[in-house]
Design a protein around this motif. Sequence first.
Motif, mmCIF file in Angstrom:
data_model
loop_
_atom_site.group_PDB
_atom_site.id
_atom_site.type_symbol
_atom_site.label_atom_id
_atom_site.label_comp_id
_atom_site.label_asym_id
_atom_site.label_seq_id
_atom_site.Cartn_x
_atom_site.Cartn_y
_atom_site.Cartn_z
ATOM 1 N N TYR A 156 -8.254 -11.540 0.215
ATOM 2 C CA TYR A 156 -7.380 -12.708 0.066
ATOM 3 C C TYR A 156 -8.168 -14.011 0.009
ATOM 4 O O TYR A 156 -7.635 -15.054 -0.353
ATOM 5 N N TYR B 259 1.446 -11.961 9.295
ATOM 6 C CA TYR B 259 1.363 -10.924 8.269
ATOM 7 C C TYR B 259 2.453 -9.884 8.622
ATOM 8 O O TYR B 259 2.321 -9.141 9.568
ATOM 9 N N TRP C 93 7.052 -1.148 7.049
ATOM 10 C CA TRP C 93 7.012 0.266 6.624
ATOM 11 C C TRP C 93 7.128 1.252 7.780
ATOM 12 O O TRP C 93 7.275 2.453 7.564
ATOM 13 N N HIS D 195 -7.156 -9.899 8.361
ATOM 14 C CA HIS D 195 -7.044 -10.775 7.180
ATOM 15 C C HIS D 195 -6.710 -12.216 7.602
ATOM 16 O O HIS D 195 -7.322 -13.170 7.140
ATOM 17 N N TRP E 18 -1.340 -9.416 -7.094
ATOM 18 C CA TRP E 18 -2.127 -8.958 -5.949
ATOM 19 C C TRP E 18 -3.437 -8.323 -6.407
ATOM 20 O O TRP E 18 -4.502 -8.536 -5.826
HETATM 21 C C1 SOE Z 1 -1.582 -2.144 5.205
HETATM 22 O O1 SOE Z 1 -0.402 -1.578 4.707
HETATM 23 C C2 SOE Z 1 -2.347 -2.795 4.049
HETATM 24 O O2 SOE Z 1 -2.598 -1.848 3.059
HETATM 25 C C3 SOE Z 1 -3.689 -3.322 4.549
HETATM 26 O O3 SOE Z 1 -4.513 -2.247 4.980
HETATM 27 C C4 SOE Z 1 -4.378 -4.099 3.429
HETATM 28 O O4 SOE Z 1 -5.611 -4.642 3.881
HETATM 29 C C5 SOE Z 1 -3.463 -5.230 2.982
HETATM 30 O O5 SOE Z 1 -4.067 -5.985 1.942
HETATM 31 C C6 SOE Z 1 -2.131 -4.651 2.493
HETATM 32 O O6 SOE Z 1 -1.525 -3.849 3.534
#
Ligand code: SOE
Length: 381
Positions: free
Chosen positions: A134, A162, A166, A194, A328
């Motif tokens: 990112y 963040y 899921w 992140h 993305w």
């Molecule tokens: C988790 O679901 C995940 O895949 C992370 O592991 C990634 O780093 C992120 O960019 C998106 O979500």
Amino acid sequence: MIHVTETLAVGMLGYRFMGKAHSNALARLPMFFPDAPEVSREVLIGRDETALSEAADRFGFERTATDWREVVDEVDVLYNLGPNHLHPEPSMAALEAGTHVLCEKPLAPTLEEAVRMREAAAGSDAIAGTAFNYRFLPAIRYAKGLIEDGELGEIHHVRGRYLQDWLVDPEAPWAWRLDEELAGSGTLGDLGAHTLDLAEFLVGEVAGGIERVSGQLRTFVDERPVLDEDGETEEYRQVTVDDAYTAQAAFENGAVGTFEASRFATGHKNDHTIEIHGSKGSLRFSLERLNELELYREGNRGYETILVTDETDPYVDRWWPPGHVLGWEHTFVHENYEFLSSVAAGEAFSPSFSEACRVQRLLEAIQRSDERDEWITLDDV
Ligand code: SOE
């Protein structure tokens, strides 16, 4: 011996989600970044030979291997995209062999392992990088420039979250990301890494780093079904990591930070948001609107929305005319271009293993704070 060749032979450990993201990035480079070093997708590494062979065909790899030990000194670059517990040993063996390494985040399950990886990189002439993708978004680059040019004034607040959802279904199956031995932590290391990396990347020059943290980790569902190949439940396995975390932070300049992540934030799929308030202005970034940056400048009557794929975008000439949006996947293309260019030039890449180890110290401090129910000073970690 440091691998220096015209064409960089790539070995990729991992062929699922990140394998697809990075293989797609490598495939885009010749068309959109013709000045990128030439790369051969030499060997795809994994355990399940059937799935591996199918992925190698789809991702354009010449061959497959089921043991990374046979590969690390045969290629010029190792992409370590495996589960977190597989980050340390293959990466350190590759660096020892003079093979360059791009390792997915977080660097390792534990700070102790991250420190060993940092030392291995320091002791190798090969280039080592960590895939905090990112950082390679035009909006984030523009935000960093605004902050460092003083456009926001003195920084008082940094806020990052963040949010995903899921795991909100208690019957969602067990996965390696839910196991402390394999992942190190849950949302803290997977998502918080992140956000904490971006926070210090954006304000570090003007607000300094995070000095102290206080955090809490929470697991909402303690066990989940392990499914067999027919999708039937074989057993229930313990969840040993956090489903959500929150943390407070104190920056060197006195700014306050608020951070959180969740896999139970119903309605949010991949909602990574950073908001920064300064004495002269504020900015807000959301991954769900990654082509925009919201900006408030003193004297204005509220935030304005900047479309960042314009002349301020370092990659605008690579893709489409200004205002044509990115996705993305482009974060990985930009990141791969910068990493491979660093390798070809024999120059250090940022984020390095040392920067990723800094993030790991923040993760460790937040985990300790949760365990001890007290603030933790980074200098003590
Ligand atoms: C988790 O679901 C995940 O895949 C992370 O592991 C990634 O780093 C992120 O960019 C998106 O979500």
